[in-house]
Design a protein around this motif. Structure first.
Motif, PDB file in Angstrom:
ATOM      1  N   ASP A  95       0.841  -1.197   0.000  1.00  0.00           N
ATOM      2  CA  ASP A  95       0.000   0.000   0.000  1.00  0.00           C
ATOM      3  C   ASP A  95       0.874   1.244   0.000  1.00  0.00           C
ATOM      4  O   ASP A  95       2.077   1.183   0.226  1.00  0.00           O
ATOM      5  N   MET A  96       0.263   2.355  -0.266  1.00  0.00           N
ATOM      6  CA  MET A  96       1.003   3.596  -0.446  1.00  0.00           C
ATOM      7  C   MET A  96       1.608   4.120   0.842  1.00  0.00           C
ATOM      8  O   MET A  96       2.423   5.040   0.823  1.00  0.00           O
ATOM      9  N   TYR A  97       1.223   3.523   1.971  1.00  0.00           N
ATOM     10  CA  TYR A  97       1.734   4.000   3.245  1.00  0.00           C
ATOM     11  C   TYR A  97       2.912   3.173   3.752  1.00  0.00           C
ATOM     12  O   TYR A  97       3.545   3.537   4.733  1.00  0.00           O
ATOM     13  N   SER A  98       3.155   2.046   3.091  1.00  0.00           N
ATOM     14  CA  SER A  98       4.240   1.174   3.522  1.00  0.00           C
ATOM     15  C   SER A  98       5.510   1.533   2.799  1.00  0.00           C
ATOM     16  O   SER A  98       5.485   1.918   1.628  1.00  0.00           O
ATOM     17  N   TRP A  99       6.638   1.364   3.472  1.00  0.00           N
ATOM     18  CA  TRP A  99       7.915   1.661   2.826  1.00  0.00           C
ATOM     19  C   TRP A  99       8.217   0.605   1.797  1.00  0.00           C
ATOM     20  O   TRP A  99       8.485   0.876   0.652  1.00  0.00           O
ATOM     21  N   GLY A 100       8.175  -0.650   2.211  1.00  0.00           N
ATOM     22  CA  GLY A 100       8.562  -1.685   1.254  1.00  0.00           C
ATOM     23  C   GLY A 100       7.940  -3.037   1.510  1.00  0.00           C
ATOM     24  O   GLY A 100       8.051  -3.942   0.703  1.00  0.00           O
ATOM     25  N   LYS A 101       7.261  -3.171   2.631  1.00  0.00           N
ATOM     26  CA  LYS A 101       6.675  -4.442   3.045  1.00  0.00           C
ATOM     27  C   LYS A 101       5.677  -4.929   2.013  1.00  0.00           C
ATOM     28  O   LYS A 101       4.725  -4.231   1.668  1.00  0.00           O
ATOM     29  N   LEU A 102       5.902  -6.133   1.489  1.00  0.00           N
ATOM     30  CA  LEU A 102       5.013  -6.730   0.505  1.00  0.00           C
ATOM     31  C   LEU A 102       4.091  -7.742   1.172  1.00  0.00           C
ATOM     32  O   LEU A 102       4.504  -8.499   2.033  1.00  0.00           O
ATOM     33  N   GLN A 103       2.838  -7.731   0.729  1.00  0.00           N
ATOM     34  CA  GLN A 103       1.874  -8.751   1.143  1.00  0.00           C
ATOM     35  C   GLN A 103       1.689  -9.690  -0.033  1.00  0.00           C
ATOM     36  O   GLN A 103       1.271  -9.250  -1.113  1.00  0.00           O
ATOM     37  N   PHE A 104       1.972 -10.975   0.161  1.00  0.00           N
ATOM     38  CA  PHE A 104       1.917 -11.936  -0.923  1.00  0.00           C
ATOM     39  C   PHE A 104       0.642 -12.770  -0.865  1.00  0.00           C
ATOM     40  O   PHE A 104       0.071 -12.999   0.204  1.00  0.00           O
ATOM     41  N   GLY A 105       0.249 -13.250  -2.042  1.00  0.00           N
ATOM     42  CA  GLY A 105      -0.755 -14.294  -2.094  1.00  0.00           C
ATOM     43  C   GLY A 105      -0.109 -15.638  -1.811  1.00  0.00           C
ATOM     44  O   GLY A 105       1.110 -15.736  -1.641  1.00  0.00           O
ATOM     45  N   ALA A 106      -0.930 -16.683  -1.781  1.00  0.00           N
ATOM     46  CA  ALA A 106      -0.441 -18.023  -1.439  1.00  0.00           C
ATOM     47  C   ALA A 106       0.297 -18.692  -2.588  1.00  0.00           C
ATOM     48  O   ALA A 106       0.932 -19.725  -2.393  1.00  0.00           O
ATOM     49  N   GLY A 107       0.206 -18.114  -3.766  1.00  0.00           N
ATOM     50  CA  GLY A 107       0.901 -18.676  -4.909  1.00  0.00           C
ATOM     51  C   GLY A 107       0.001 -19.565  -5.753  1.00  0.00           C
ATOM     52  O   GLY A 107      -0.944 -20.195  -5.258  1.00  0.00           O
TER      53      GLY A 107
END
Lengths: 114, 117
Positions: A95-107
């Motif tokens: 999201d636009m508020y996070s520095w770099g943290k990615l949220q992933f799907g399960a693949g």
């Protein structure tokens, strides 16, 4: 909170046919969207990203993805699949508020048969 | 250009033991991230370093996990004592300076597969 859904655990496609890997997301504000691919015994490789601008994003190895804000989707596509595209694909959002943290799907495991 | 490297590639330990994972980011990358994938589920964020400082450690599961990045180069992730639920693949990633927030992609290492028996 941000989240990503990849509704299909596995996608099977014959070589030469179109390939689509689905991804939907939920995020506060504007999303920053990514696709990564993992080949066996390898790390995740970046395929493409959407930050802003044209909704159709082109990436590596002939892949592209279409950002659809109204449907909160970012599906990965390839017009003609190759056997070598068989791999594990991950969609990720920031999201636009996070520095770099990615949220992933399960693949999603893609299997391309000759 | 060398990519992100991780050591070891595999580690098998018994419950209660200590394990230290190492990550060497791409040279010049200020940002270093740790992620974990447990039992085929989604890859989850653990923490983020900017140089030697912890920018975000909201994903660290508990105080059995300790991450360091002395000197702002390589990073270590220590699990002490290890529990069964710590088994999974631990990924490290790095990216360039983001002062301008230009959304650089993260480059991932091959991961360390940790098995706790």
């Amino acid at each position: 909170a941000q989240s990503v859904a990849q509704p299909e655990d596995q996608v099977n496609v014959a070589e030469g046919n179109p390939l689509t890997v689905k991804c939907t997301y939920s995020v506060s504000g504007n999303p920053y969207l990514f696709w990564y691919v993992q080949y066996p015994n390898r790390g995740l490789q970046f395929l493409l990203k959407y930050i802003t601008g044209d909704n159709l994003v082109k990436g590596s190895y002939g892949f592209e993805a279409e950002f659809n804000k109204s449907q909160t989707s970012f599906h990965l596509k390839k017009p003609s699949a190759l056997v070598s595209d068989s791999a594990l694909y991950f969609c990720a959002v920031r999201d636009m508020y996070s520095w770099g943290k990615l949220q992933f799907g399960a693949g999603t495991q893609v299997v391309v048969t000759p | 250009e060398a990519g992100v490297t991780q050591f070891p590639s595999h580690s098998v330990i018994e419950k209660g033991q200590t394990v230290t994972l190492r990550c060497d980011p791409i040279s010049g990358h200020d940002n270093l991230y740790w992620y974990r994938r447990v039992m085929g589920k989604e890859i989850k964020f653990l923490l983020h370093f900017v140089k030697e400082s912890k920018q975000d450690e909201s994903g660290m599961p508990n105080n059995r996990f300790l991450a360091e990045r002395t000197g702002g180069t390589y990073s270590t992730l220590k699990v002490q004592p290890a529990e069964l639920e710590d088994s999974g693949v631990y990924f490290c990633a790095s990216s360039q300076d983001q002062i301008k927030r230009d959304h650089n992609e993260q480059f991932f290492g091959p991961g360390t597969r940790l098995t706790v028996l």
